[in-house]
Design a protein around this motif. Structure first.
Motif, PDB file in Angstrom:
ATOM      1  N   THR A   1       0.859  -1.181   0.000  1.00 28.72           N
ATOM      2  CA  THR A   1       0.000   0.000   0.000  1.00 28.72           C
ATOM      3  C   THR A   1       0.891   1.225   0.000  1.00 28.72           C
ATOM      4  OG1 THR A   1      -1.400  -1.293   1.470  1.00 28.72           O
ATOM      5  CG2 THR A   1      -2.007   0.990   1.125  1.00 28.72           C
TER       6      THR A   1
ATOM      7  N   PRO B   1       0.210   5.014  -0.294  1.00 27.79           N
ATOM      8  CA  PRO B   1      -0.627   6.196  -0.451  1.00 27.79           C
ATOM      9  C   PRO B   1       0.171   7.481  -0.289  1.00 27.79           C
ATOM     10  CG  PRO B   1      -0.897   5.299   1.755  1.00 27.79           C
ATOM     11  CD  PRO B   1       0.226   4.536   1.094  1.00 27.79           C
ATOM     12  N   TYR B   2      -0.140   8.468  -1.076  1.00 26.86           N
ATOM     13  CA  TYR B   2       0.427   9.804  -0.912  1.00 26.86           C
ATOM     14  C   TYR B   2      -0.725  10.726  -0.548  1.00 26.86           C
ATOM     15  CZ  TYR B   2       4.356   7.981  -3.681  1.00 26.86           C
ATOM     16  OH  TYR B   2       5.411   7.238  -4.157  1.00 26.86           O
ATOM     17  N   ILE B   3      -0.571  11.431   0.555  1.00 29.06           N
ATOM     18  CA  ILE B   3      -1.640  12.321   0.994  1.00 29.06           C
ATOM     19  C   ILE B   3      -1.026  13.700   1.152  1.00 29.06           C
ATOM     20  CG2 ILE B   3      -3.413  12.713   2.736  1.00 29.06           C
ATOM     21  CD1 ILE B   3      -2.650   9.610   3.480  1.00 29.06           C
TER      22      ILE B   3
ATOM     23  N   ILE C   1     -10.565  17.783   5.128  1.00 23.54           N
ATOM     24  CA  ILE C   1     -10.601  16.659   6.065  1.00 23.54           C
ATOM     25  C   ILE C   1     -10.334  15.396   5.254  1.00 23.54           C
ATOM     26  CG2 ILE C   1     -11.993  15.306   7.676  1.00 23.54           C
ATOM     27  CD1 ILE C   1     -13.451  17.827   8.434  1.00 23.54           C
ATOM     28  N   LEU C   2      -9.206  14.785   5.530  1.00 25.30           N
ATOM     29  CA  LEU C   2      -8.793  13.624   4.763  1.00 25.30           C
ATOM     30  C   LEU C   2      -8.605  12.445   5.710  1.00 25.30           C
ATOM     31  CD1 LEU C   2      -5.944  15.347   2.683  1.00 25.30           C
ATOM     32  CD2 LEU C   2      -8.384  15.342   2.219  1.00 25.30           C
ATOM     33  N   GLU C   3      -9.210  11.349   5.357  1.00 28.93           N
ATOM     34  CA  GLU C   3      -9.043  10.169   6.194  1.00 28.93           C
ATOM     35  C   GLU C   3      -8.582   9.009   5.334  1.00 28.93           C
ATOM     36  OE1 GLU C   3     -12.364   9.308   9.027  1.00 28.93           O
ATOM     37  OE2 GLU C   3     -13.139  11.118   8.076  1.00 28.93           O
ATOM     38  N   HIS C   4      -7.622   8.308   5.839  1.00 35.01           N
ATOM     39  CA  HIS C   4      -7.089   7.170   5.096  1.00 35.01           C
ATOM     40  C   HIS C   4      -6.946   5.991   6.053  1.00 35.01           C
ATOM     41  CE1 HIS C   4      -4.258   5.044   2.332  1.00 35.01           C
ATOM     42  NE2 HIS C   4      -3.862   4.556   3.483  1.00 35.01           N
ATOM     43  N   GLU C   5      -7.424   4.851   5.629  1.00 37.99           N
ATOM     44  CA  GLU C   5      -7.263   3.654   6.450  1.00 37.99           C
ATOM     45  C   GLU C   5      -6.816   2.512   5.564  1.00 37.99           C
ATOM     46  OE1 GLU C   5     -11.226   4.508   9.085  1.00 37.99           O
ATOM     47  OE2 GLU C   5     -10.903   2.486   8.334  1.00 37.99           O
ATOM     48  N   ALA C   6      -5.955   1.696   6.088  1.00 38.38           N
ATOM     49  CA  ALA C   6      -5.565   0.512   5.326  1.00 38.38           C
ATOM     50  C   ALA C   6      -5.399  -0.657   6.270  1.00 38.38           C
ATOM     51  CB  ALA C   6      -4.256   0.771   4.586  1.00 38.38           C
ATOM     52  N   THR C   7      -5.798  -1.817   5.801  1.00 38.75           N
ATOM     53  CA  THR C   7      -5.598  -3.013   6.616  1.00 38.75           C
ATOM     54  C   THR C   7      -5.068  -4.138   5.733  1.00 38.75           C
ATOM     55  OG1 THR C   7      -7.776  -3.918   6.148  1.00 38.75           O
ATOM     56  CG2 THR C   7      -7.594  -2.473   8.076  1.00 38.75           C
TER      57      THR C   7
ATOM     58  N   ALA D   1       1.628  13.161   3.819  1.00 38.71           N
ATOM     59  CA  ALA D   1       1.758  11.901   4.544  1.00 38.71           C
ATOM     60  C   ALA D   1       1.867  10.764   3.549  1.00 38.71           C
ATOM     61  CB  ALA D   1       0.549  11.683   5.448  1.00 38.71           C
TER      62      ALA D   1
ATOM     63  N   LEU E   1       2.634   0.236   3.428  1.00 41.32           N
ATOM     64  CA  LEU E   1       2.752  -1.140   3.900  1.00 41.32           C
ATOM     65  C   LEU E   1       3.369  -1.963   2.784  1.00 41.32           C
ATOM     66  CD1 LEU E   1      -0.835  -1.757   5.378  1.00 41.32           C
ATOM     67  CD2 LEU E   1       1.249  -1.320   6.672  1.00 41.32           C
TER      68      LEU E   1
ATOM     69  N   CYS F   1      -1.668  -6.031   9.903  1.00 40.18           N
ATOM     70  CA  CYS F   1      -1.024  -4.749   9.668  1.00 40.18           C
ATOM     71  C   CYS F   1      -2.091  -3.734   9.321  1.00 40.18           C
ATOM     72  CB  CYS F   1      -0.047  -4.838   8.499  1.00 40.18           C
ATOM     73  SG  CYS F   1       1.424  -5.734   8.953  1.00 40.18           S
ATOM     74  N   ALA F   2      -1.893  -2.545   9.791  1.00 38.50           N
ATOM     75  CA  ALA F   2      -2.853  -1.502   9.469  1.00 38.50           C
ATOM     76  C   ALA F   2      -2.158  -0.167   9.542  1.00 38.50           C
ATOM     77  CB  ALA F   2      -4.012  -1.532  10.457  1.00 38.50           C
ATOM     78  N   HIS F   3      -2.620   0.746   8.727  1.00 35.98           N
ATOM     79  CA  HIS F   3      -2.187   2.103   8.925  1.00 35.98           C
ATOM     80  C   HIS F   3      -3.350   3.053   8.708  1.00 35.98           C
ATOM     81  CE1 HIS F   3      -0.881   2.337   4.467  1.00 35.98           C
ATOM     82  NE2 HIS F   3      -2.038   2.868   4.595  1.00 35.98           N
ATOM     83  N   GLY F   4      -3.189   4.208   9.255  1.00 38.01           N
ATOM     84  CA  GLY F   4      -4.246   5.181   9.096  1.00 38.01           C
ATOM     85  C   GLY F   4      -3.646   6.560   9.074  1.00 38.01           C
ATOM     86  N   SER F   5      -4.378   7.482   8.477  1.00 35.46           N
ATOM     87  CA  SER F   5      -3.906   8.848   8.421  1.00 35.46           C
ATOM     88  C   SER F   5      -5.115   9.758   8.432  1.00 35.46           C
ATOM     89  CB  SER F   5      -3.110   9.047   7.130  1.00 35.46           C
ATOM     90  OG  SER F   5      -3.004  10.429   6.850  1.00 35.46           O
TER      91      SER F   5
ATOM     92  N   ILE G   1      -6.115  13.995   8.300  1.00 27.86           N
ATOM     93  CA  ILE G   1      -5.660  15.370   8.174  1.00 27.86           C
ATOM     94  C   ILE G   1      -6.899  16.241   8.298  1.00 27.86           C
ATOM     95  CG2 ILE G   1      -4.703  17.075   6.574  1.00 27.86           C
ATOM     96  CD1 ILE G   1      -3.054  14.761   5.364  1.00 27.86           C
TER      97      ILE G   1
END
Lengths: 482, 250, 447
Positions: free
Chosen positions: A405, A407-409, A417-423, C363, C367, C376-380, C382
């Motif tokens: 994964t 991601p570029y934010i 308002i930016l939300e990013h989640e990854a699992t 940001a 992963l 594994c997990a990530h979050g962000s 802003i």
């Protein structure tokens, strides 16, 4: 763990690609290799106006000085661009005016692919444009669409019949020099679909294009351009298959979408190009540039993709959210198996005020494959009140595959308002056991669980496609996972 | 229906079941009681064929067939049903889809015709009603976010739709308040029939007030140490498992 | 290709090589190799993916740093300095080792009465020992682009600390490493930390100015934790507003070892903090957390890679930051789970609040997973301050400034709670509270 492993092993051998047949049909090809002459040949074959040839030649000159990108997490031997054909067309006299003039073998091919071209057999409300190797062979329901003012035709036809529209929009979303593959496409694209939805028109049926690569050693470079004028709506579906061949074939398409004020384009893809065999031999290199420009206020572009095929997928359907209040969506299922490599994702470029985007990506890796999500959410300084939600989930099946994964934010405005989640997860032994205890055989259980994992995306597909996609999920994992 | 002979089972190299003998006839309801760690859940898993439970000795004969030679899904299709103590969550797969997939997979395995959507829906509605399972719940992903009671009711719903010949209820009462327990028990009792057998695994006697067993077995340290009628359960309730070698009294 | 800035550092090396520690021993060859590496690769620039958001070449080119002089005379902390980070942790009973302009200052240091089994010395004094050599020569399996700057440090490192704790020994008090800049120029330093089996230590690290304005801090910290060893680490960076701070920490963990590291960034012009954690043994645990509060034109780039090469390890990374004025914040994180690293638990989180129209945040939480039985997990996230919360507080009679401060503090406190030392944590919270006063938030700042 053990159960999954076993599944991986037992299924590893099956791998059937039911679209792997090829059609024996006489074709007409450009001489092998790529020079200015090839570009001229293609343009001449298409009876293109001078401006189009110039446009292509300019692209070709730029392309010669460009380098192939290397940043994606995909690996392949150097491609010899001189050892491929850039144009191949089924031999037939002039363009077919009706289905009766189309070579029956071609119709048979589409029949086998499950794509009924004969209008009476069609699913209600789906108009089809079929692209075989480099050219569009037939477009159905043309008349009915014309009544509504909708133009749906091969792009080669549009260049001749609607030059002003094409001139105005072609290359306006994906500039000629955007990237190596897009520039190559600009030089040698041979066909594709053109859609124009006039102001206020809600396209009366789903539009659909089926792409088929048949010829050996041939690259396919189609170009799609969809323009939705103010207040219009269209849902467009795209399907792709190719015969099973030992060699790698390049598919470098460009898709450009433009929405004006209050317009919406929903673009769905089920990509099932031949992925290569279980040892990674053969398969399509799918290097595609897809971009939509929400040019108008309150406009919306929604990309939904189910990517199950291709040896390599390099593809980032994106949205430029230029108009205030515009919205971009990207829903993706990317399944990789055997030795497939996927590097796919999206870019949401927020330029306008109150623009919003949503990204839902479900990556499933099995076998010895590699599956990368790469995405950018970018908020420019003047884009007020931007909202983005991103969810990237990866599912790993077996311990020889990988999932990434990236991601570029990037935010330059404080009201965003930016939300990013990854699992990352796997199919648990408990889940498999539970399903099997209820009598569901292992392979079916895996397909069931994976379909559940993809549900949020499958729900975005038009009904007929969703059913097909759901089956495809099962089939793609069959060969390698169960 | 079921005949277990001298069953020894190891998990990760450690012997958990040390020679179980058990016979359940058609229509009979047997209860297995025992302290924590006595091997109750192991027995339910080995009967349903879960991986990682290695049978080192003995046999399990189900309806005259060697159950150990059958895979998990084959046993399920042959009519063995396990109601899980902790039902598993399957995100994105609705309860309805799951039920349909399971039922049709079993029917297909038995060479029966698959149910179409209309017939299936009718069947589910009919079975769901007495169990208080709403349409809304059927549309939710299986067990995801279900309360303890909802999970157990969903298990019994699956059982009533799949109509097994041998139902194993693993700690079905755990996590249920008294009202939920009644609903679940009524669901189970409605399925009792002269052809259907049940094995009720429980730590507490409470459940057996509602699902009255024909026989009660006490399992301790991997062996059945006592067998009796339904009164044995009451006896255990009073005296606890101490005399059967458990550290804690129930 | 050698860039001009890299060349100026190479010229420095040529001038000073004879006086650098280890000039007559094994280290000389390592320095030579590092210089060649630097000459070949040059300083990192924006076209390298790992340096996408911080063009170090560009930053150092503008400033052209030569080594800071050895400071003469007493070191004074101005009133402003004492109000800031330099004054922190002094109330805590600790061992103290002070560097001024990158050189050990014995007069200010307090390294007496160390418990038995503990070595705390300038690294130059213990170059002959096997463990220091092993740490300096250590190569990590994956060579990240981001690590290329350690060649610069290798070539020029002039002083630094070596901390060694023997098996089973728990250091009774924290060790406080204080790095002060009293004069302009560059300081290249190295910290070596080796905790043997079951050893335990707490290390504080303070970076601040004591009068200098334009300076470059280049620090590499090498950490090696033996079986079951525990290192608690708190770093406070409160450099001057024109300072360039470049710090790399590389930690390798044996079975069941535990690293708990926390970084607070309160000051600095351009800073780049890099953390690399490599698990070498099973069931080890790494926490790499931090908070930042930026204003003015500050630019802070945190880069963190956790490499799970073996099974059953846990990692947790969480950075929270607030950005005011024209500041820029960057978080780049990566969790790598290699093929055999089953049962890994890797978490990564980053949250940022933008307080000004001109602030920005980038940001990139990545992963890279090659094993299936992992979590594994990530979050962000802003965003800006929660308007509803702000309104709620104001409706209770709290003025806007106070309400904003309350919310920002609450936001950062969640990260500060990770700091693995109670008293130090309290002092950091006080520092953050003071950040608002120093910033003179005006009504115009309020959106």
């Amino acid at each position: 763990m053990a159960a999954v492993k076993e599944t991986v092993e037992t299924v590893g051998e099956v791998e059937k690609y039911k679209y792997g047949f090829s059609t024996e049909i006489e074709s007409e090809k450009a001489p092998i290799g790529l020079t200015e002459d090839t570009v001229r040949y293609i343009s001449a074959k298409k009876n293109e106006p001078e401006w189009m040839l110039e446009w292509r030649l300019e692209a070709f000159r730029r392309w010669k000085n460009m380098e192939e990108p290397t940043w994606a997490k995909v690996f392949y031997p150097t491609m010899d661009y001189q050892n491929a054909y850039y144009y191949s067309a089924p031999k037939q006299t002039a363009g077919p005016e009706s289905l009766d003039e189309v070579d029956p073998k071609l119709l048979e091919t589409y029949e086998k692919l499950g794509i009924p071209l004969e209008e009476q057999k069609m699913l209600a409300g789906v108009a089809v444009d079929a692209v075989f190797d480099s050219v569009s062979v037939v477009t159905t329901f043309k008349e009915k669409l014309k009544e509504a003012g909708v133009i749906f035709c091969p792009i080669s036809e549009a260049i001749r019949d609607y030059p002003d529209l094409v001139k105005k929009y072609l290359g306006s979303v994906v500039p000629v020099t955007d990237n190596f593959f897009a520039t190559l496409n600009s030089a040698v694209f041979s066909d594709g679909s053109f859609v124009y939805i006039p102001k206020g028109v809600r396209c009366p049926m789903e539009l659909s294009t089926y792409f088929r690569i048949n010829e050996k050693q041939t690259g396919q470079f189609e170009r799609t351009l969809i323009i939705a004028e103010e207040g219009s709506y269209v849902s467009y579906l795209e399907g792709c298959t190719a015969p099973q061949r030992d060699e790698n074939q390049l598919h470098a398409a460009v898709v450009e979408l433009v929405t004006m004020d209050d317009a919406e384009i929903k673009y769905s893809t089920v990509q099932n190009w031949y992925p290569g065999d279980e040892n990674g031999k053969g398969g399509i290199y799918n290097f595609v540039t897809k971009r939509g420009d929400c040019r108008g206020k309150n406009s919306k572009i929604s990309w939904t993709q189910v990517e199950t095929g291709s040896a390599i997928t390099w593809k980032y359907p994106s949205c430029i959210l230029r108009g205030d209040n515009s919205r971009g969506e990207f829903y993706s299922i990317a399944i990789s198996n055997t030795k497939q490599q996927v590097d796919s994702g999206t870019k949401m470029i927020h330029l306008g005020k109150n623009t919003s985007s949503r990204i839902v990506s479900k990556g499933i890796s099995a076998g010895g494959s590699s599956n990368t999500y790469r995405g950018l959410v970018s908020v420019h300084k003047k884009a007020e009140n931007v909202r983005n939600f991103t969810q990237c989930d990866s599912l790993l099946i077996g311990d020889k595959c990988s999932a990434h994964t990236v991601p570029y934010i990037e935010a330059k405005n404080p009201t965003a308002i930016l939300e990013h989640e990854a699992t990352t997860s796997k199919i648990s032994d408990e889940q498999l056991f539970y399903c099997m205890q209820r009598g569901v055989p292992e392979e079916e259980a895996v397909a069931l669980i994976v379909n559940g994992f993809c549900r949020d995306v499958l729900q975005q597909l038009p009904m007929e496609f969703a059913v097909e996609a759901q089956k495809l999920v099962g089939i793609s994992l069959e060969g390698s996972v169960g | 229906m079921l005949e277990i002979k001298n069953l020894h089972v190891e998990v990760g190299g450690k012997e958990i079941l040390k020679g179980i003998d058990l016979q359940i006839g058609a229509g009979e309801v047997h209860a297995i009681m025992g302290p924590n760690g006595s091997g109750k859940s192991t027995l339910s898993y080995v009967l349903s064929g879960r991986e990682g439970y290695e049978v080192t000795q003995g046999s399990i004969t189900y309806k005259g067939q060697d159950a150990l030679a059958m895979s998990v899904d084959e046993r399920a299709a042959a009519g063995i049903f396990l109601a899980f103590q902790y039902p598993i969550e399957i995100p994105g797969v609705t309860t309805m889809t799951f039920l349909k997939t399971a039922l049709n997979a079993q029917r297909k395995a038995r060479g029966e015709e698959e149910l179409d959507a209309v017939k299936f829906l009718k069947l589910v509605r009919e079975k769901a009603k007495p169990l208080n399972v709403s349409d809304e719940m059927l549309k939710r992903p299986l067990n995801v976010g279900f309360s303890g009671g909802e999970k157990k009711r969903a298990e019994i719903l699956q059982m009533s739709i799949l109509e097994p010949w041998l139902a194993i209820l693993d700690e079905t009462d755990s996590g249920l308040d008294i009202d939920a327990l009644k609903v679940v028990s009524e669901g189970v009792n409605a399925l009792r029939s002269p052809e259907r057998s049940m094995l009720v695994i429980t730590h507490y006697q409470r459940l057996l007030d509602y699902i009255v067993p024909d026989k009660v077995h006490v399992l301790s340290r991997g062996r059945i140490v006592k067998t009796g009628g339904k009164d044995l359960a009451l006896e255990l309730e009073k005296s606890g498992y101490a005399e059967y070698g458990a550290d804690e009294a129930a | 290709m050698t860039d001009a800035t890299a060349q100026s550092f190479i010229d420095t090396f040529e001038r000073e090589r004879a006086s650098l520690p280890g000039a007559d021993g094994w280290l000389a060859a390592r320095r030579e190799a590092a210089v060649r590496e630097l000459a070949d690769a040059g300083l990192p620039h924006r076209r390298l993916e790992d340096w996408k958001y911080t063009d170090l070449r560009d930053v150092l080119e503008k400033a052209a740093f030569t080594p800071a002089p050895v400071h003469q005379g007493a070191v004074f902390l101005s009133e402003e300095d004492t109000r800031n980070g330099a004054a922190l942790f002094h109330a805590i009973d600790r061992y103290k080792i002070v560097f001024v302009n990158g050189r050990l200052n014995r007069a200010l240091s307090d390294m007496e009465d160390l418990p038995e089994g503990v070595v705390l010395k300038p690294f130059a004094d213990v170059l002959g020992e096997a463990w220091t050599k092993a740490l300096i020569e250590r190569r990590f399996e994956i060579n990240w682009q981001a690590q290329s700057v350690s060649a610069l440090n290798m070539a020029l490192m002039a002083d630094g600390v070596a901390l060694h704790v023997e098996e089973g020994v728990t250091l009774d008090k924290p060790v406080h490493l204080i790095f002060l800049a009293a004069d302009d120029g560059a300081s290249h330093m190295r910290t070596l930390v080796r905790l043997e089996k079951q050893a335990q230590a707490t290390v504080f690290e303070t970076h601040a100015s004591a009068g200098a304005a334009h300076y470059f801090v280049d620090l590499v910290t090498e950490v090696s934790l033996g079986v079951g060893a525990t290192l608690n680490h708190i770093k406070l960076q409160d450099e001057a507003e024109d300072a360039v701070h470049l710090a790399t920490m590389r930690a390798a963990l044996a079975d069941e070892a535990k690293l708990d590291s926390f970084t607070m960034i309160a000051g600095g012009g351009v800073s780049r903090g890099q953390t690399f954690v490599e698990f070498e043994g099973r069931a080890a645990e790494a926490h790499v957390n931090g908070a930042y509060a930026l204003r003015g034109k500050q630019h802070a780039d945190q880069f963190c890679v956790v490499d799970h090469a073996v099974p059953e390890c846990n990692s947790h990374t969480h950075f929270k930051g607030v950005l005011d004025d024209e500041s820029q914040g960057i978080f780049q994180g990566k969790v790598v789970v290699r093929p055999d690293a089953q049962q890994t638990d890797g978490r990564q989180m980053t949250n940022a609040l933008l307080l000004s129209r001109d602030a920005s945040i980038n940001a990139k939480p990545e992963l890279e997973i090659y094993a299936d039985d992992v979590q594994c997990a990530h979050g962000s996230t802003i965003g800006e301050l929660d308007k509803d919360a702000l309104f709620y507080l104001r409706s209770r009679g709290i003025d806007e400034m106070t309400a904003r401060q309350l919310l920002i503090s609450a936001f950062l406190d969640e990260a500060l709670d990770y700091a693995p030392h109670e008293e130090a944590r309290a002092e950091l919270k006080a520092l953050v509270a003071g950040w608002f006063e120093a910033g003179n938030l005006s009504a115009e700042d309020i959106l």
